[in-house]
Scaffold this motif. Structure first.
Motif, short mmCIF file in Angstrom:
data_model
loop_
_atom_site.label_atom_id
_atom_site.label_comp_id
_atom_site.label_asym_id
_atom_site.label_seq_id
_atom_site.Cartn_x
_atom_site.Cartn_y
_atom_site.Cartn_z
N ALA A 1 1.21 -0.98 0.30
CA ALA A 1 -0.16 -0.36 -0.04
C ALA A 1 0.78 1.23 0.30
CB ALA A 1 -0.97 0.42 1.31
N ARG A 2 1.72 1.60 0.83
CA ARG A 2 3.01 2.43 0.70
C ARG A 2 3.98 2.34 -0.31
NH1 ARG A 2 4.97 1.11 7.04
NH2 ARG A 2 2.65 2.89 8.26
N TRP A 3 4.23 1.19 -1.09
CA TRP A 3 4.61 1.27 -2.62
C TRP A 3 3.77 2.16 -3.41
CZ3 TRP A 3 2.69 -1.10 -6.75
CH2 TRP A 3 4.21 -0.98 -8.18
N LEU A 4 2.64 1.74 -3.10
CA LEU A 4 1.70 3.14 -5.28
C LEU A 4 2.30 4.60 -4.31
CD1 LEU A 4 -1.79 0.67 -3.79
CD2 LEU A 4 -0.57 0.82 -6.31
N PHE A 5 2.46 4.66 -3.22
CA PHE A 5 2.32 5.81 -2.97
C PHE A 5 4.22 6.54 -3.08
CE2 PHE A 5 -1.81 5.18 -2.93
CZ PHE A 5 -2.33 5.78 -2.74
N GLN A 6 4.66 6.32 -3.33
CA GLN A 6 6.05 6.28 -3.08
C GLN A 6 6.65 7.09 -4.41
OE1 GLN A 6 7.86 1.79 -2.08
NE2 GLN A 6 9.13 2.79 -3.96
N ALA A 7 6.69 8.53 -4.23
CA ALA A 7 7.08 9.54 -4.88
C ALA A 7 8.06 9.07 -6.29
CB ALA A 7 8.84 10.77 -4.73
#
Length: 807
Positions: free
Chosen positions: A514-520
């Motif tokens: 889930a956090r990977w989806l919002f990596q810069a």
């Protein structure tokens, strides 16, 4: 025939002339041929996924040929099968498949290249074209030095990108919509409801320079905003109130997830947190109950509850659906095409599909206690009604005792009446004190009946995920998609074409995903999310295929605008409301949607957005605007689903269909809350293209069928709305038909009728009134002739195309 031969001769002459003109200069493979192969061939014919066993990435692969053998014969164009494939016949060519044919110049270049020996440097390997959507996401410069017409002021960067597109295409923008159209558009887009006549007149008469912005802020703050935009999200979540398949059992507490969505959107929860909670809220540090409820997103999959089914088969089907849905909703990729084999069009391997699968393979399905405050209050109110009757019965019971009850005996009975002891013991306790006085049996029966009606303490268990910590499952590739045929073992990971996953621990989990989806450095989620918001405000996204940002999907008409919106969404802290505010306050959004608003405009399909779009409202809004116009809408937010009346022939189709009709004003609540049974969905919603909720839906179809017109005219609920509105107009304007007609238009269309429309309806009213008077004695509806005529006028206005159209 002679003219046709002349045309063919002319075309051949042009090709010969082209070849002759190029013969003077040898064909340079890297300069002349490689771009043609890269642009038209390599997306399908590459080393990783050679369609037809043919790769065109290297000279070795080219010489080897494919399933049809060798495709190029150096120095012999006529014997080269490759040229046959790319040369059009009757306007179409066999290759590139499903795409426009090569140009005459490109074909001539390939022919000359083969003729000259098909030279290809041995050390040169071509790379397949990179998907546009995977290019790094950077903030583009806003166009400057523009000269838009006065009716299209540059309110924000959106207008600058659109104005440049207009200028490049030689298009004139449509004028701004009038205020009545604007307020109706905003209400339908942001709330899914109609504005009241009072709200319309207030906005029209508001001359403050920021009147429009004030209206936007007011609507974004409305609790109904979460209902409208929550419905958009529930399409993606494939929300339904039943499990599907033959059994299609009800999911009595799934509405808790719907309520969470509405609240999260109303509270403007940042989209990254909104996402992480739904994919992995249970894995957050000390997760709250709300974060656990959010994981209900992936509990909306179909579930086969039939006896004797292969439970593991259907468990794997659910996980496959979760991978497909995650890919479509946040990445805009058709990951499902890699379930059984490597993706045929996009660079996604089957192994990578099951690496994503493994993120969900140890997410067990469970529940969390989620009784809502309103449920507790509702129970307390019910107890306030039930308790006095209990006290009265207790007093009556005591009057029938032979002797006054002592303290212990009174308390024993009181415990039973309070529900603190089993009611079955009432007989033994009371009978020991009973008398033969008349009325004893009756009071005893009343006591037992009342006890059985005691309000039940609400217990709501929301379906959620919980990560398995023991006996964790291993994940294997399913050969040809068959779960019993295990291939190589895989561990959680993300596709190689996207940025590298940065896990917290050695083995990644759903929270890492889930956090990977919002990596810069992940370009897809911002583009996909921004495009989807645009789609709901213009009827079509800047990318017309919101679920496919891959090679088979559409490319953005305004790629720089899309990237600006994506980076702006991130800059705004992923605030959905802030991005919507930016879009709807642009001149682009406020343009007229009329096709004839710019005489002589050449672009009829509005690809360059020289005007707004006009389209029918979604299925739920069709019903909601009827309820709004009639003044029947019950505006309760959230809570359990409702069951409006249905004909018996719908509810009697199967064993699992029970439809207790909601009582009172409940049946007039918004269509968002209608119980959606997958095997027997609410017919009116399906008639107007509501999704079937079996898979995630990123874009609804908009059909135009005779059945829709018949439904609007004859559906009992729509007729009831016309009756209520018609009687109201007659009561408010009993002696002024023209005023009643004006009011009808204001309630339904947010405008007054044109003189032609008014005169037509006045004439129609006169005819309808005369007919109603003639039939009054035989009329069984109970309406007066005046009411009957006005109801008929209301039906006419409510059946106008404009009533269910968002302009």
């Amino acid at each position: 025939m002679f003219a046709t031969h002349c045309s063919l001769i002319t075309c051949c002459g042009l090709l010969v002339a082209t070849s002759v003109s190029q013969a003077a200069t040898p064909v340079d493979f890297q300069r002349d041929v490689a771009p043609i192969l890269q642009n038209h061939c390599l997306s399908c014919h590459n080393d990783r996924q050679p369609r037809g066993e043919l790769s065109l990435q290297s000279r070795t692969a080219l010489v080897t040929g494919g399933a049809s053998g060798v495709v190029i014969e150096p120095h012999d164009p006529e014997s080269s099968y490759f040229l046959d494939l790319v040369t059009p016949a009757g306007g179409t060519a066999e290759m590139p498949k499903g795409k426009p044919p090569l140009s005459n110049d490109e074909i001539a270049t390939l022919r000359l290249w083969i003729e000259q020996g098909a030279d290809w440097p041995a050390d040169l390997t071509l790379e397949p074209p990179t998907l546009w959507s995977l290019e790094p996401l950077t903030r583009p410069a806003v166009p400057a030095d523009l000269s838009p017409p006065p009716e299209f002021p540059i309110n924000n960067p959106i207008d600058a990108f659109i104005a440049r597109g207009h200028q490049e295409a030689g298009l004139d923008p449509a004028p701004v919509s009038d205020r009545r159209t604007l307020i109706r558009r905003l209400y339908l887009d942001l709330l899914g409801l109609l504005p009241t006549p009072a709200a319309v007149e207030s906005f029209v008469s508001d001359r403050r320079p920021d009147a429009y912005e004030r209206l936007v802020d007011e609507l974004l703050d409305s609790p109904h905003f979460g209902e409208q935009w929550g419905r958009h999200w529930l399409d993606l979540a494939r929300y339904a109130d039943s499990s599907g398949y033959l059994g299609d059992s009800l999911r009595p507490h799934v509405w808790i997830y719907r309520e969470w969505v509405i609240n999260a959107i109303n509270n403007d929860q940042p989209f990254d947190d909104f996402t992480i909670d739904q994919l992995a809220g249970d894995l957050r540090h000390n997760p709250t109950r709300e974060q656990k409820i959010a994981t209900g997103f992936h509990r909306n999959t179909l579930r086969n509850t039939e006896a004797g089914v292969d439970l593991e088969l259907y468990r794997t089907k659910e996980i496959v659906d979760r991978v497909n849905t995650t890919g479509m909703v946040w990445l805009g990729l058709t990951l499902g095409c890699a379930e059984c084999h490597d993706h045929k069009n996009d660079p996604i391997a089957q192994t990578e599909f099951y690496e994503l699968y493994s993120f969900f393979n140890n997410a067990d399905e469970t529940t969390v206690r989620a009784t809502q405050l309103w449920e507790i209050k509702q129970h307390a109110k019910a107890m306030e009604v039930w308790q006095p009757e209990r006290d009265t019965l207790l007093a009556d019971l005591q009057r029938y005792e032979r002797d006054p009850l002592d303290e212990k005996q009174s308390e024993e009975i009181a415990k039973i009446l309070r529900g603190e002891a089993k009611s079955s013991s009432l007989n033994s306790v009371v009978d020991s004190y009973r008398t033969d006085e008349p009325g004893w049996a009756e009071i005893k029966q009343r006591v037992e009946s009342h006890l059985s009606q005691k309000p039940v303490v609400p217990v709501t268990n929301a379906p959620i995920f919980s990560e398995r910590t023991k006996d964790r499952r291993e994940t294997f590739v399913h050969i040809r998609g068959v779960y019993t045929r295990q291939g190589e073992k895989v561990t959680p990971d993300t596709p190689a074409i996207l940025p590298k996953l940065q896990p917290r621990d050695e083995i990644p989990d759903r929270l890492d995903l889930a956090r990977w989806l919002f990596q810069a450095d992940n370009p897809l989620p911002p583009r996909v999310a921004a495009n989807r918001i645009w789609q709901h405000l213009f009827g079509q996204g800047l990318v017309a295929t919101p679920n496919d940002f891959g090679s088979q999907g559409s490319k953005p008409i305004y790629p720089e605008l899309l990237d600006w919106l994506a980076t702006e969404y991130r800059r705004l802290g992923w605030s959905r409301k802030a991005l919507i505010h930016t879009i709807v306050t642009s001149s682009t959004y406020r343009m007229s949607s009329a096709v004839n608003s710019v005489p002589g405009q050449r672009e009829l399909h509005n690809q360059r957005l020289w005007r707004q779009n006009s389209y029918r409202v979604p299925a739920e809004t069709v019903r909601d605007v009827h309820l709004t116009a009639a003044g029947l809408l019950t505006r309760t937010i959230g809570r359990k689903g409702i069951r409006p009346p249905l004909p018996s022939f719908v509810t009697e189709v199967g064993r699992s269909v029970k439809w207790p009709v909601s009582e009172g004003d409940e049946k007039y609540r918004r269509s968002l809350y209608i119980v959606f049974k997958r095997t027997v969905p609410f017919p009116m919603l399906m008639t107007f293209d509501a999704p079937d909720s079996t898979v995630s839906c990123s874009r609804r179809e908009r059909s135009n069928t005779p059945l829709q017109a018949l439904t609007l005219l004859n559906d009992p609920m729509f007729y009831e709305c016309a009756q209520v509105l018609g009687r109201r107009m007659q009561a408010e304007h009993p002696d002024h038909v023209d005023a009643a007609i004006d009011a009808l238009y204001l309630h339904c269309l947010a405008r007054r009728p044109t003189p032609t429309e008014r005169n037509t309806l006045i004439t129609a009213h006169s005819d309808l009134l005369r007919l109603a008077n003639d039939e009054h004695d035989s009329n069984s509806s109970g309406h007066s002739p005046e009411d009957a005529a006005m109801i008929a006028l209301a039906r006419i206005v409510m059946n106008l195309d404009e009533f269910i159209t968002r302009d």
